[in-house]
Design a protein around this motif. Structure first.
Motif, PDB file in Angstrom:
ATOM      1  N   GLY A  89      38.782  41.683  23.238  1.00  0.00           N
ATOM      2  CA  GLY A  89      39.316  42.402  22.090  1.00  0.00           C
ATOM      3  C   GLY A  89      40.824  42.492  22.168  1.00  0.00           C
ATOM      4  N   GLY A  90      41.465  42.656  21.040  1.00  0.00           N
ATOM      5  CA  GLY A  90      42.915  42.812  21.008  1.00  0.00           C
ATOM      6  C   GLY A  90      43.650  41.500  20.859  1.00  0.00           C
ATOM      7  N   GLY A  91      44.928  41.522  21.196  1.00  0.00           N
ATOM      8  CA  GLY A  91      45.817  40.367  21.036  1.00  0.00           C
ATOM      9  C   GLY A  91      45.660  39.338  22.148  1.00  0.00           C
ATOM     10  N   SER A  92      46.603  38.396  22.183  1.00  0.00           N
ATOM     11  CA  SER A  92      46.565  37.289  23.142  1.00  0.00           C
ATOM     12  C   SER A  92      47.883  37.189  23.906  1.00  0.00           C
ATOM     13  CB  SER A  92      46.312  35.962  22.414  1.00  0.00           C
ATOM     14  OG  SER A  92      45.118  35.996  21.688  1.00  0.00           O
ATOM     15  N   PRO A  93      48.132  38.052  24.887  1.00  0.00           N
ATOM     16  CA  PRO A  93      49.409  38.045  25.605  1.00  0.00           C
ATOM     17  C   PRO A  93      49.468  36.990  26.721  1.00  0.00           C
ATOM     18  CG  PRO A  93      48.050  39.790  26.449  1.00  0.00           C
ATOM     19  CD  PRO A  93      47.275  39.142  25.318  1.00  0.00           C
ATOM     20  N   LEU A  94      49.537  35.734  26.323  1.00  0.00           N
ATOM     21  CA  LEU A  94      49.562  34.643  27.301  1.00  0.00           C
ATOM     22  C   LEU A  94      50.766  34.744  28.234  1.00  0.00           C
ATOM     23  CD1 LEU A  94      48.430  32.045  28.481  1.00  0.00           C
ATOM     24  CD2 LEU A  94      49.561  30.784  26.635  1.00  0.00           C
ATOM     25  N   ALA A  95      51.911  35.175  27.722  1.00  0.00           N
ATOM     26  CA  ALA A  95      53.101  35.301  28.582  1.00  0.00           C
ATOM     27  C   ALA A  95      52.848  36.267  29.734  1.00  0.00           C
ATOM     28  CB  ALA A  95      54.304  35.743  27.755  1.00  0.00           C
ATOM     29  N   SER A  96      52.116  37.345  29.494  1.00  0.00           N
ATOM     30  CA  SER A  96      51.773  38.290  30.566  1.00  0.00           C
ATOM     31  C   SER A  96      50.876  37.634  31.606  1.00  0.00           C
ATOM     32  CB  SER A  96      51.060  39.514  30.000  1.00  0.00           C
ATOM     33  OG  SER A  96      51.918  40.259  29.199  1.00  0.00           O
ATOM     34  N   ALA A  97      49.949  36.808  31.148  1.00  0.00           N
ATOM     35  CA  ALA A  97      49.050  36.116  32.079  1.00  0.00           C
ATOM     36  C   ALA A  97      49.831  35.132  32.940  1.00  0.00           C
ATOM     37  CB  ALA A  97      47.948  35.403  31.307  1.00  0.00           C
ATOM     38  N   ILE A  98      50.790  34.436  32.355  1.00  0.00           N
ATOM     39  CA  ILE A  98      51.595  33.480  33.118  1.00  0.00           C
ATOM     40  C   ILE A  98      52.450  34.210  34.155  1.00  0.00           C
ATOM     41  CG2 ILE A  98      53.488  31.814  32.955  1.00  0.00           C
ATOM     42  CD1 ILE A  98      52.203  30.955  30.246  1.00  0.00           C
ATOM     43  N   ALA A  99      53.037  35.335  33.773  1.00  0.00           N
ATOM     44  CA  ALA A  99      53.838  36.119  34.721  1.00  0.00           C
ATOM     45  C   ALA A  99      52.978  36.603  35.887  1.00  0.00           C
ATOM     46  CB  ALA A  99      54.499  37.296  34.007  1.00  0.00           C
ATOM     47  N   LEU A 100      51.775  37.087  35.598  1.00  0.00           N
ATOM     48  CA  LEU A 100      50.864  37.535  36.646  1.00  0.00           C
ATOM     49  C   LEU A 100      50.453  36.367  37.538  1.00  0.00           C
ATOM     50  CD1 LEU A 100      49.154  39.764  37.951  1.00  0.00           C
ATOM     51  CD2 LEU A 100      47.422  39.359  36.166  1.00  0.00           C
ATOM     52  N   LEU A 101      50.174  35.223  36.935  1.00  0.00           N
ATOM     53  CA  LEU A 101      49.813  34.019  37.687  1.00  0.00           C
ATOM     54  C   LEU A 101      50.930  33.629  38.648  1.00  0.00           C
ATOM     55  CD1 LEU A 101      48.050  31.423  38.137  1.00  0.00           C
ATOM     56  CD2 LEU A 101      49.385  30.409  36.282  1.00  0.00           C
ATOM     57  N   GLU A 102      52.154  33.629  38.173  1.00  0.00           N
ATOM     58  CA  GLU A 102      53.272  33.228  39.030  1.00  0.00           C
ATOM     59  C   GLU A 102      53.462  34.191  40.202  1.00  0.00           C
ATOM     60  OE1 GLU A 102      56.528  32.417  36.301  1.00  0.00           O
ATOM     61  OE2 GLU A 102      55.713  30.414  35.936  1.00  0.00           O
ATOM     62  N   ARG A 103      53.282  35.485  39.973  1.00  0.00           N
ATOM     63  CA  ARG A 103      53.369  36.453  41.075  1.00  0.00           C
ATOM     64  C   ARG A 103      52.251  36.210  42.095  1.00  0.00           C
ATOM     65  NH1 ARG A 103      54.330  40.042  36.770  1.00  0.00           N
ATOM     66  NH2 ARG A 103      52.233  40.911  36.970  1.00  0.00           N
ATOM     67  N   LEU A 104      51.039  35.968  41.601  1.00  0.00           N
ATOM     68  CA  LEU A 104      49.899  35.729  42.475  1.00  0.00           C
ATOM     69  C   LEU A 104      50.111  34.468  43.316  1.00  0.00           C
ATOM     70  CD1 LEU A 104      46.263  36.287  41.693  1.00  0.00           C
ATOM     71  CD2 LEU A 104      46.912  34.028  42.464  1.00  0.00           C
ATOM     72  N   LEU A 105      50.611  33.399  42.699  1.00  0.00           N
ATOM     73  CA  LEU A 105      50.810  32.153  43.435  1.00  0.00           C
ATOM     74  C   LEU A 105      51.964  32.253  44.430  1.00  0.00           C
ATOM     75  CD1 LEU A 105      50.039  29.465  40.732  1.00  0.00           C
ATOM     76  CD2 LEU A 105      48.781  29.919  42.835  1.00  0.00           C
ATOM     77  N   GLN A 106      52.997  32.990  44.099  1.00  0.00           N
ATOM     78  CA  GLN A 106      54.085  33.203  45.068  1.00  0.00           C
ATOM     79  C   GLN A 106      53.545  33.899  46.316  1.00  0.00           C
ATOM     80  OE1 GLN A 106      57.067  35.411  42.960  1.00  0.00           O
ATOM     81  NE2 GLN A 106      57.939  33.591  41.980  1.00  0.00           N
ATOM     82  N   ARG A 107      52.717  34.897  46.117  1.00  0.00           N
ATOM     83  CA  ARG A 107      52.110  35.623  47.238  1.00  0.00           C
ATOM     84  C   ARG A 107      51.216  34.695  48.063  1.00  0.00           C
ATOM     85  NH1 ARG A 107      48.425  39.555  45.073  1.00  0.00           N
ATOM     86  NH2 ARG A 107      50.182  39.958  43.707  1.00  0.00           N
ATOM     87  N   ALA A 108      50.405  33.879  47.406  1.00  0.00           N
ATOM     88  CA  ALA A 108      49.504  32.960  48.110  1.00  0.00           C
ATOM     89  C   ALA A 108      50.291  31.917  48.892  1.00  0.00           C
ATOM     90  CB  ALA A 108      48.571  32.278  47.108  1.00  0.00           C
ATOM     91  N   ARG A 109      51.413  31.450  48.354  1.00  0.00           N
ATOM     92  CA  ARG A 109      52.199  30.406  49.023  1.00  0.00           C
ATOM     93  C   ARG A 109      52.955  30.930  50.234  1.00  0.00           C
ATOM     94  NH1 ARG A 109      53.276  27.535  43.381  1.00  0.00           N
ATOM     95  NH2 ARG A 109      51.592  26.016  43.580  1.00  0.00           N
ATOM     96  N   ARG A 110      53.139  32.232  50.335  1.00  0.00           N
ATOM     97  CA  ARG A 110      53.747  32.805  51.534  1.00  0.00           C
ATOM     98  C   ARG A 110      52.810  32.668  52.734  1.00  0.00           C
ATOM     99  NH1 ARG A 110      54.807  37.963  48.818  1.00  0.00           N
ATOM    100  NH2 ARG A 110      56.069  37.256  47.112  1.00  0.00           N
ATOM    101  N   GLN A 111      51.513  32.526  52.461  1.00  0.00           N
ATOM    102  CA  GLN A 111      50.518  32.408  53.532  1.00  0.00           C
ATOM    103  C   GLN A 111      50.240  30.960  53.913  1.00  0.00           C
ATOM    104  OE1 GLN A 111      47.170  34.605  52.090  1.00  0.00           O
ATOM    105  NE2 GLN A 111      48.320  36.513  51.980  1.00  0.00           N
ATOM    106  N   GLY A 112      50.717  30.003  53.120  1.00  0.00           N
ATOM    107  CA  GLY A 112      50.503  28.587  53.407  1.00  0.00           C
ATOM    108  C   GLY A 112      50.596  27.759  52.151  1.00  0.00           C
ATOM    109  N   PRO A 113      50.595  26.434  52.296  1.00  0.00           N
ATOM    110  CA  PRO A 113      50.717  25.565  51.126  1.00  0.00           C
ATOM    111  C   PRO A 113      49.490  25.665  50.208  1.00  0.00           C
ATOM    112  CG  PRO A 113      50.484  24.269  53.132  1.00  0.00           C
ATOM    113  CD  PRO A 113      50.534  25.693  53.544  1.00  0.00           C
ATOM    114  N   VAL A 114      49.760  25.730  48.917  1.00  0.00           N
ATOM    115  CA  VAL A 114      48.711  25.838  47.904  1.00  0.00           C
ATOM    116  C   VAL A 114      48.986  24.832  46.802  1.00  0.00           C
ATOM    117  CG1 VAL A 114      47.714  27.340  46.131  1.00  0.00           C
ATOM    118  CG2 VAL A 114      48.331  28.296  48.344  1.00  0.00           C
ATOM    119  N   HIS A 115      47.969  24.103  46.408  1.00  0.00           N
ATOM    120  CA  HIS A 115      48.039  23.196  45.258  1.00  0.00           C
ATOM    121  C   HIS A 115      47.315  23.901  44.111  1.00  0.00           C
ATOM    122  CE1 HIS A 115      48.254  19.302  43.178  1.00  0.00           C
ATOM    123  NE2 HIS A 115      47.070  19.647  42.681  1.00  0.00           N
ATOM    124  N   ALA A 116      48.067  24.339  43.104  1.00  0.00           N
ATOM    125  CA  ALA A 116      47.492  25.151  42.025  1.00  0.00           C
ATOM    126  C   ALA A 116      47.058  24.297  40.838  1.00  0.00           C
ATOM    127  CB  ALA A 116      48.511  26.181  41.561  1.00  0.00           C
TER     128      ALA A 116
END
Length: 168
Positions: A89-116
């Motif tokens: 329900g509601g709108g489609s805030p894709l920009a928020s999802a991309i920002a969250l994705l980038e934060r999550l992947l930065q955190r994961a890459r601190r622990q080792g190499p990740v191919h996203a």
């Protein structure tokens, strides 16, 4: 998923493959059961990630924000229990999802190499088209935009991002 859409891409040595699914849970996805179809597709992706022993994270976006549906972890065998109750329900805030994705992947890459490998499951109905996620090595947009006029919005987004596109 059809076999012609699957391609082998060589990963960097030692990199962990992580499937990051951005699931559009907006009101427009509720029309004509598009969200239900997207959840079925998500189930297939989760099952494939489990068989390949890959990592998986699922982010939803609707209303005015993005949220974590399934935290980044080794893909599990039984996924129906957390996929079935996903609502929308509601709108489609894709920009928020991309920002969250980038934060999550930065955190994961601190622990080792990740191919996203990013999978965007959407009908493409956004107020604004954000820039391509910088953190993703591979992006596939899966179009659920069958409702109403054939606007090909998800296909246009994939072209803009230079991403793979496939109809649901």
């Amino acid at each position: 998923m059809a076999r012609p859409h699957l391609r082998y891409r060589k990963q960097p040595a030692g990199a962990q493959l992580m499937h990051c699914v951005l699931l559009d849970t907006s009101a427009s996805m509720l029309r004509s059961q598009q969200l239900a179809r997207a959840k079925g597709y998500l189930q297939a992706l989760a099952d494939q990630a489990y068989r390949q022993r890959d990592r998986l994270c699922v982010l939803g976006f609707s209303g005015d924000s993005a949220y974590v549906i399934q935290a980044e972890a080794k893909a599990q065998a039984w996924n129906e229990g957390w996929i079935r109750p996903i609502g929308g329900g509601g709108g489609s805030p894709l920009a928020s999802a991309i920002a969250l994705l980038e934060r999550l992947l930065q955190r994961a890459r601190r622990q080792g190499p990740v191919h996203a490998c990013v999978w965007l499951l959407t009908d493409g109905r956004f107020a604004q088209l954000p820039e391509r996620p910088r953190c993703a090595e591979q992006i596939t947009v899966v179009g659920f935009d069958r409702v109403g006029l054939p606007l090909q919005l998800s296909q246009r987004l994939a072209a803009r991002w230079q991403a793979d596109w496939m109809p649901a």
